[in-house]
Design an enzyme around this catalytic site. Structure first.
Site, PDB file in Angstrom:
ATOM      1  CE1 TYR A 145     -11.316  -3.020   1.500  1.00 54.23           C
ATOM      2  CE2 TYR A 145     -11.273  -2.040   3.687  1.00 54.23           C
ATOM      3  CZ  TYR A 145     -11.728  -2.037   2.391  1.00 54.23           C
ATOM      4  OH  TYR A 145     -12.585  -1.067   1.962  1.00 54.23           O
ATOM      5  CG  ASP A 240      -3.612  -0.391   6.709  1.00 53.93           C
ATOM      6  OD1 ASP A 240      -4.055   0.212   7.708  1.00 53.93           O
ATOM      7  OD2 ASP A 240      -4.312  -0.719   5.730  1.00 53.93           O
ATOM      8  CE  LYS A 268     -11.299  -0.188  10.213  1.00 53.90           C
ATOM      9  NZ  LYS A 268     -12.425  -1.023   9.908  1.00 53.90           N
TER      10      LYS A 268
HETATM   11  C1  LIG Z   1      -6.285  -2.382   7.715  1.00 51.97           C
HETATM   12  C2  LIG Z   1      -7.264  -1.436   7.099  1.00 51.97           C
HETATM   13  N1  LIG Z   1      -6.804  -0.444   6.324  1.00 51.97           N
HETATM   14  C3  LIG Z   1      -7.634   0.451   5.763  1.00 51.97           C
HETATM   15  C4  LIG Z   1      -8.998   0.376   5.946  1.00 51.97           C
HETATM   16  C5  LIG Z   1      -9.895   1.385   5.313  1.00 51.97           C
HETATM   17  O1  LIG Z   1     -10.389   2.275   6.276  1.00 51.97           O
HETATM   18  P1  LIG Z   1     -11.716   3.109   6.018  1.00 51.97           P
HETATM   19  O2  LIG Z   1     -12.842   2.124   5.972  1.00 51.97           O
HETATM   20  O3  LIG Z   1     -11.798   4.061   7.173  1.00 51.97           O
HETATM   21  O4  LIG Z   1     -11.552   3.840   4.744  1.00 51.97           O
HETATM   22  C6  LIG Z   1      -9.519  -0.645   6.746  1.00 51.97           C
HETATM   23  C7  LIG Z   1     -10.970  -0.738   6.947  1.00 51.97           C
HETATM   24  O5  LIG Z   1     -11.483  -1.730   7.335  1.00 51.97           O
HETATM   25  C8  LIG Z   1      -8.634  -1.582   7.318  1.00 51.97           C
HETATM   26  O6  LIG Z   1      -9.076  -2.608   8.039  1.00 51.97           O
HETATM   27  N1  LIG Z   2     -12.314  -5.187   7.773  1.00 52.03           N
HETATM   28  C1  LIG Z   2     -12.899  -4.490   6.701  1.00 52.03           C
HETATM   29  C2  LIG Z   2     -13.688  -3.373   7.185  1.00 52.03           C
HETATM   30  O1  LIG Z   2     -13.687  -3.092   8.358  1.00 52.03           O
HETATM   31  C3  LIG Z   2     -14.483  -2.635   6.238  1.00 52.03           C
HETATM   32  C4  LIG Z   2     -15.589  -1.891   6.845  1.00 52.03           C
HETATM   33  C5  LIG Z   2     -16.403  -1.233   5.770  1.00 52.03           C
HETATM   34  O2  LIG Z   2     -15.839  -0.754   4.792  1.00 52.03           O
HETATM   35  O3  LIG Z   2     -17.624  -1.193   5.916  1.00 52.03           O
END
Ligand SMILES: Cc1ncc(COP(=O)(O)O)c(C=O)c1O
Ligand SMILES: NCC(=O)CCC(=O)O
Length: 428
Positions: A145, A240, A268
């Site tokens: 993701y 990422d 994060k």
């Molecule tokens: C690896 C990774 N990249 C990008 C994102 C997207 O970050 P955000 O939710 O802050 O937009 C996430 C969110 O879970 C992630 O796990």
């Molecule tokens: N591992 C996926 C996410 O952390 C997503 C969190 C969200 O968008 O609420």
């Protein structure tokens, strides 16, 4: 455990907020439905819901809350920002301080840029890679993701060289066909796809430690191979590190793995709980970004003083000696205890762990790619999740999400968690 108020509030939320949640991952749809627990406040490794129930928190807000809730050092920084101005729309010294801290911790960053979310950070990396290479296609690994912008909401095709298909309504097929998805940890599939698309690729998106189908480490040599091929074919490696930066040690996962990406996206943890994204990398690549270069990226809230000061304070906490070793130690205790308890109750699980992050999969197979994670038993996970919530243990309501330890968890919390896990396994 009584959840009356959570249930009432969820009913009310459904009238006003689509699906009752501001992010679909918060809904209990993937664990058999029901009202999500509505939280009222948090402190350290705990939070309390609106009915007054207390939980040990392994969600950590999907990763960011690595120092626990309401950490005094971060709270002070946020309060200072609230009093002295949260947004100016001008440069501030905080941005420079924070950029220098990130560069010191992550040597591959010659220059950085701050924005507001992981999604924004990755989205910009993709644009920059396209601007730098003059190519348009990107490659990603199935199940990873990278946020919710169009190009990354693309699922795997039927074979490694198949062009992507949209994974969300509203994503044009024309966008999805710019994305090639290959399975993680599979050299042959990667090579096959590169043979077909290599000359058209602007970059490859890599979660160096996968955090989006549990916790999955790259097999020895896999990412080294990907990097070597990318270099040879002239496409960029985009790590990422939205989950991984500062999660496993004071710095980036790629440093631990001995890899040198061209671009790195973060988010994060580095915001200390406030909204943040950041990206950075090699000078020649980063200088493609406006106002120096032709690739545009902007933001009214980008580099805002509140997120900067919270982020600086968070890194100051994480820099203290022993922090990551302790999360590793507690993670190991959880791992041993959960495995022993599963064995005792005849429950089949696979547990993947790296330091203070781990995933419990209901399967007897090794999990090293998305397909294997997909094939794990989601129905049993859903029941396990709800049993744990009933015992005051909160995790993400999805079999694909990791458990995250924080600097505030203690051995007593681990013991309480293992009792709850033992109860849950006995009831499955
Ligand atoms: C690896 C990774 N990249 C990008 C994102 C997207 O970050 P955000 O939710 O802050 O937009 C996430 C969110 O879970 C992630 O796990
Ligand atoms: N591992 C996926 C996410 O952390 C997503 C969190 C969200 O968008 O609420």
């Amino acid at each position: 455990m009584n959840h009356t108020k959570s249930e009432q509030l969820h009913e009310e939320a459904l009238q006003h907020i689509v699906g009752g949640v501001n992010s679909p991952s918060r809904s209990y749809k993937a664990v058999g439905g029901g009202a999500p627990v509505v939280m009222a406040r948090g402190k350290g490794a705990y939070f309390w819901d609106v009915d007054g129930n207390r939980y040990i928190d392994y969600l950590a807000a999907y990763g960011p809350i690595v120092t626990g809730h309401g950490h005094p050092h971060i709270a002070k920084a946020i309060a200072h920002a609230a009093e002295t101005g949260v947004l100016f729309g001008t440069p501030t010294e905080h941005e420079i301080t924070f950029a220098k801290m990130l560069k010191e911790a992550i040597p591959t960053l010659d220059k950085v840029r701050f924005n507001n979310s992981g999604t924004e950070a990755v989205m910009t990396c993709v644009r920059v890679a396209r601007a730098f290479t003059g190519r348009t296609k990107i490659m990603k690994f199935a199940g990873c993701y990278h946020g919710h912008f169009d190009q990354v909401l693309v699922a795997a095709g039927s074979g490694p060289a198949t062009l992507g298909t949209p994974d969300s309504a509203g994503v044009p097929t024309s966008v999805a066909t710019e994305v090639i998805t290959v399975p993680f940890n599979n050299v042959e599939a990667f090579d096959e796809a590169v043979t077909v698309w290599g000359d058209q690729l602007a970059g490859i998106l890599i979660e160096p430690i996968v955090g989006n189908f549990g916790i999955v480490e790259p097999n020895p040599g896999f990412l080294e191979h990907v990097h070597a091929v990318a270099k040879e074919k002239g496409f960029l490696t985009i790590h990422d590190e939205v989950i991984t930066a500062f999660r496993f040690h004071y710095g980036a996962a790629h440093t631990m793995l001995g890899l040198t990406p061209d671009l790195v996206a973060m988010g994060k943890v580095i915001g200390g709980g406030l909204p943040i994204g950041a990206y950075g990398g090699r000078k020649e690549v980063m200088d493609t970004v406006a106002p120096l270069g032709p690739a545009y990226q902007a933001g009214t809230m980008a580099g805002n003083p509140a997120s900067m000061q919270a982020g600086i304070a968070c890194l100051e906490v994480l820099k203290q000696p022993g922090i990551y070793d302790e999360m590793d130690r507690l993670g190991a205790l959880l791992e041993q205890g959960i495995l022993a308890s599963a064995k005792k109750h005849g429950v089949t699980i696979t547990l993947n762990r790296l330091k203070g992050a781990f995933a419990v999969y209901f399967t007897d197979e090794k999990v090293e790619n998305y397909e294997q994670a997909e094939n794990t038993d989601g129905e049993t996970f859903g029941r396990f999740f709800k049993l744990l919530v009933s015992q005051g243990i909160n995790l993400a309501p999805s079999k694909y999400e990791a458990w995250f330890l924080t600097t505030e968890h203690t051995e007593a919390d681990v013991e309480e968690t293992l009792k709850a896990v033992d109860y849950a396994f006995s009831k499955l």
